[in-house]
Design an enzyme around this catalytic site. Structure first.
Site, PDB file in Angstrom:
ATOM      1  N   ARG A  93       0.249  -9.440  13.407  1.00  0.00           N
ATOM      2  CA  ARG A  93      -0.396  -8.443  12.534  1.00  0.00           C
ATOM      3  C   ARG A  93      -1.302  -9.120  11.515  1.00  0.00           C
ATOM      4  NH1 ARG A  93       4.809  -5.598  10.680  1.00  0.00           N
ATOM      5  NH2 ARG A  93       3.528  -4.471   9.184  1.00  0.00           N
TER       6      ARG A  93
ATOM      7  N   ARG B 211      -9.022   0.470   9.213  1.00  0.00           N
ATOM      8  CA  ARG B 211      -8.610  -0.912   9.471  1.00  0.00           C
ATOM      9  C   ARG B 211      -9.622  -1.655  10.341  1.00  0.00           C
ATOM     10  NH1 ARG B 211      -2.683   0.257   8.506  1.00  0.00           N
ATOM     11  NH2 ARG B 211      -1.640  -1.727   8.263  1.00  0.00           N
TER      12      ARG B 211
ATOM     13  N   ARG C  74      11.621  -3.363   9.201  1.00  0.00           N
ATOM     14  CA  ARG C  74      11.208  -2.265  10.079  1.00  0.00           C
ATOM     15  C   ARG C  74      11.140  -2.782  11.517  1.00  0.00           C
ATOM     16  NH1 ARG C  74       5.814   0.004   7.658  1.00  0.00           N
ATOM     17  NH2 ARG C  74       4.941  -1.378   9.232  1.00  0.00           N
TER      18      ARG C  74
ATOM     19  N   ARG D  74      12.173  -6.100   4.515  1.00  0.00           N
ATOM     20  CA  ARG D  74      12.058  -4.656   4.802  1.00  0.00           C
ATOM     21  C   ARG D  74      12.730  -4.326   6.135  1.00  0.00           C
ATOM     22  NH1 ARG D  74       6.085  -2.247   5.305  1.00  0.00           N
ATOM     23  NH2 ARG D  74       6.098  -3.679   7.063  1.00  0.00           N
TER      24      ARG D  74
ATOM     25  N   LYS E 239       0.839  -1.209   0.000  1.00  0.00           N
ATOM     26  CA  LYS E 239       0.000   0.000   0.000  1.00  0.00           C
ATOM     27  C   LYS E 239       0.877   1.263   0.000  1.00  0.00           C
ATOM     28  CE  LYS E 239      -1.901  -1.258   3.968  1.00  0.00           C
ATOM     29  NZ  LYS E 239      -1.404  -2.622   4.253  1.00  0.00           N
TER      30      LYS E 239
HETATM   31  P1  B4P Z   1       4.800  -1.581   1.978  1.00  0.00           P
HETATM   32  O1  B4P Z   1       4.395  -0.756   0.793  1.00  0.00           O
HETATM   33  O2  B4P Z   1       5.689  -0.945   2.993  1.00  0.00           O
HETATM   34  O3  B4P Z   1       3.560  -2.269   2.719  1.00  0.00           O
HETATM   35  P2  B4P Z   1       2.294  -1.661   3.488  1.00  0.00           P
HETATM   36  O4  B4P Z   1       1.143  -2.428   2.955  1.00  0.00           O
HETATM   37  O5  B4P Z   1       2.222  -0.165   3.342  1.00  0.00           O
HETATM   38  O6  B4P Z   1       2.720  -2.000   5.008  1.00  0.00           O
HETATM   39  P3  B4P Z   1       2.045  -2.157   6.433  1.00  0.00           P
HETATM   40  O7  B4P Z   1       0.592  -2.487   6.296  1.00  0.00           O
HETATM   41  O8  B4P Z   1       2.921  -3.149   7.128  1.00  0.00           O
HETATM   42  O9  B4P Z   1       2.280  -0.794   7.211  1.00  0.00           O
HETATM   43  P4  B4P Z   1       1.485   0.344   7.991  1.00  0.00           P
HETATM   44  O10 B4P Z   1       2.475   1.418   8.125  1.00  0.00           O
HETATM   45  O11 B4P Z   1       0.196   0.699   7.291  1.00  0.00           O
HETATM   46  O12 B4P Z   1       5.518  -2.873   1.364  1.00  0.00           O
HETATM   47  C1  B4P Z   1       6.160  -3.829   2.175  1.00  0.00           C
HETATM   48  C2  B4P Z   1       7.486  -4.270   1.572  1.00  0.00           C
HETATM   49  O13 B4P Z   1       7.270  -4.930   0.329  1.00  0.00           O
HETATM   50  C3  B4P Z   1       8.438  -3.111   1.254  1.00  0.00           C
HETATM   51  O14 B4P Z   1       9.731  -3.474   1.614  1.00  0.00           O
HETATM   52  C4  B4P Z   1       8.328  -2.914  -0.256  1.00  0.00           C
HETATM   53  O15 B4P Z   1       9.506  -2.437  -0.848  1.00  0.00           O
HETATM   54  C5  B4P Z   1       8.002  -4.322  -0.707  1.00  0.00           C
HETATM   55  N1  B4P Z   1       7.124  -4.339  -1.886  1.00  0.00           N
HETATM   56  C6  B4P Z   1       6.034  -3.541  -2.088  1.00  0.00           C
HETATM   57  N2  B4P Z   1       5.441  -3.843  -3.254  1.00  0.00           N
HETATM   58  C7  B4P Z   1       6.172  -4.875  -3.799  1.00  0.00           C
HETATM   59  C8  B4P Z   1       6.059  -5.652  -5.013  1.00  0.00           C
HETATM   60  N3  B4P Z   1       5.075  -5.413  -5.896  1.00  0.00           N
HETATM   61  N4  B4P Z   1       6.957  -6.635  -5.227  1.00  0.00           N
HETATM   62  C9  B4P Z   1       7.956  -6.877  -4.345  1.00  0.00           C
HETATM   63  N5  B4P Z   1       8.123  -6.176  -3.176  1.00  0.00           N
HETATM   64  C10 B4P Z   1       7.251  -5.190  -2.928  1.00  0.00           C
HETATM   65  O16 B4P Z   1       1.065  -0.225   9.424  1.00  0.00           O
HETATM   66  C11 B4P Z   1       1.993  -0.436  10.505  1.00  0.00           C
HETATM   67  C12 B4P Z   1       1.277  -0.513  11.865  1.00  0.00           C
HETATM   68  O17 B4P Z   1       0.708   0.791  12.224  1.00  0.00           O
HETATM   69  C13 B4P Z   1       0.077  -1.456  12.008  1.00  0.00           C
HETATM   70  O18 B4P Z   1       0.469  -2.793  12.267  1.00  0.00           O
HETATM   71  C14 B4P Z   1      -0.682  -0.816  13.229  1.00  0.00           C
HETATM   72  O19 B4P Z   1      -0.111  -1.177  14.462  1.00  0.00           O
HETATM   73  C15 B4P Z   1      -0.486   0.684  13.020  1.00  0.00           C
HETATM   74  N6  B4P Z   1      -1.616   1.281  12.287  1.00  0.00           N
HETATM   75  C16 B4P Z   1      -1.543   1.862  11.040  1.00  0.00           C
HETATM   76  N7  B4P Z   1      -2.759   2.248  10.623  1.00  0.00           N
HETATM   77  C17 B4P Z   1      -3.647   1.933  11.612  1.00  0.00           C
HETATM   78  C18 B4P Z   1      -5.069   2.055  11.756  1.00  0.00           C
HETATM   79  N8  B4P Z   1      -5.832   2.592  10.780  1.00  0.00           N
HETATM   80  N9  B4P Z   1      -5.653   1.598  12.896  1.00  0.00           N
HETATM   81  C19 B4P Z   1      -4.911   1.073  13.890  1.00  0.00           C
HETATM   82  N10 B4P Z   1      -3.560   0.905  13.809  1.00  0.00           N
HETATM   83  C20 B4P Z   1      -2.917   1.323  12.687  1.00  0.00           C
END
Ligand code: B4P
Length: 183
Positions: free
Chosen positions: A140, A88, A129, A127, A13
């Site tokens: 998660r 979420r 993190r 990644r 995302k």
């Molecule tokens: P990302 O692009 O980083 O993945 P994401 O879906 O944004 O991550 P996530 O859901 O974990 O994070 P968030 O900050 O929202 O891609 C992941 C990896 O894959 C990267 O290394 C990227 O380079 C690679 N990649 C991407 N696309 C690719 C492809 N096509 N092919 C190969 N590799 C690829 O959430 C983090 C935490 O914040 C949650 O667990 C929660 O605790 C909190 N939080 C956030 N929003 C919340 C909400 N609304 N309510 C409650 N808690 C919340």
């Protein structure tokens, strides 16, 4: 105009949102990024968020809802805003509907990214993190299945859901996303 980026942790995302921001002028609002910034700045919200994120749990709805409401207040209804990782929970989705109506912002579409679980695990471990350890990732995923996945039905009922195969290369996924958004 609001566009929701939806899908399991690590589905890409944030990656797609950054590309839409840099190449197509969208505004990118990520609740995850907002909390990571608050943690770095050691604000009260940051301290609270950290205690949940460190366990792979969701930050409480009341906190997230307020953060997003305040953030949306800075933009005009005509701007193209990406909500990355929000909502979420069903509670957050209902709050968003209310806030969007109050602010005159329409939810245009919900892009639902899917990637097999083994690939999600591989991506997040690579990644590296702070919340990307195997144990936290597993929690998660569990939390996603319990609390976030029910939203698929919520948005299908509203005719907003678009499915995207997120397992392909970043640029291929991006082309597909742009096609869906007419961007
Ligand atoms: P990302 O692009 O980083 O993945 P994401 O879906 O944004 O991550 P996530 O859901 O974990 O994070 P968030 O900050 O929202 O891609 C992941 C990896 O894959 C990267 O290394 C990227 O380079 C690679 N990649 C991407 N696309 C690719 C492809 N096509 N092919 C190969 N590799 C690829 O959430 C983090 C935490 O914040 C949650 O667990 C929660 O605790 C909190 N939080 C956030 N929003 C919340 C909400 N609304 N309510 C409650 N808690 C919340």
């Amino acid at each position: 105009m609001l566009i929701l980026l939806f899908g399991a942790p690590g589905v890409g995302k944030g990656t797609q949102a950054e590309l839409l921001k840099d190449r197509k002028g969208f505004i990118h609002l990520s609740t995850g990024d907002a909390f990571r910034k608050a943690i770095k700045e050691q604000t009260e919200v940051g301290k609270l968020a950290k205690s949940y994120m460190d366990r792979g749990e969701l930050v409480p709805d009341s906190v997230v809802i307020q953060v997003v409401d305040e953030a949306l207040g800075a933009f005009k209804t005509s701007q193209k805003i990406l909500l990355d990782g929000y909502p979420r929970t069903v509670e957050q989705a209902k709050a968003l509907e209310k806030v969007a109506t109050q602010r005159g912002m329409a939810i245009q579409t919900v892009l639902n990214f899917s990637v097999p679980e083994t690939e999600l695990m591989r991506r997040m471990l690579a990644r590296g993190r702070a919340d990307d350890t195997r144990e936290i990732i597993e929690n998660r995923m569990k939390v996603y299945a319990e609390k976030t996945q029910p939203l698929l039905e919520f948005y299908t009922e509203r005719g907003k859901l678009m499915n995207i195969d997120g397992s392909r290369e970043v640029e291929t996924v991006f082309k597909d996303v742009c096609g869906h958004l007419g961007a």
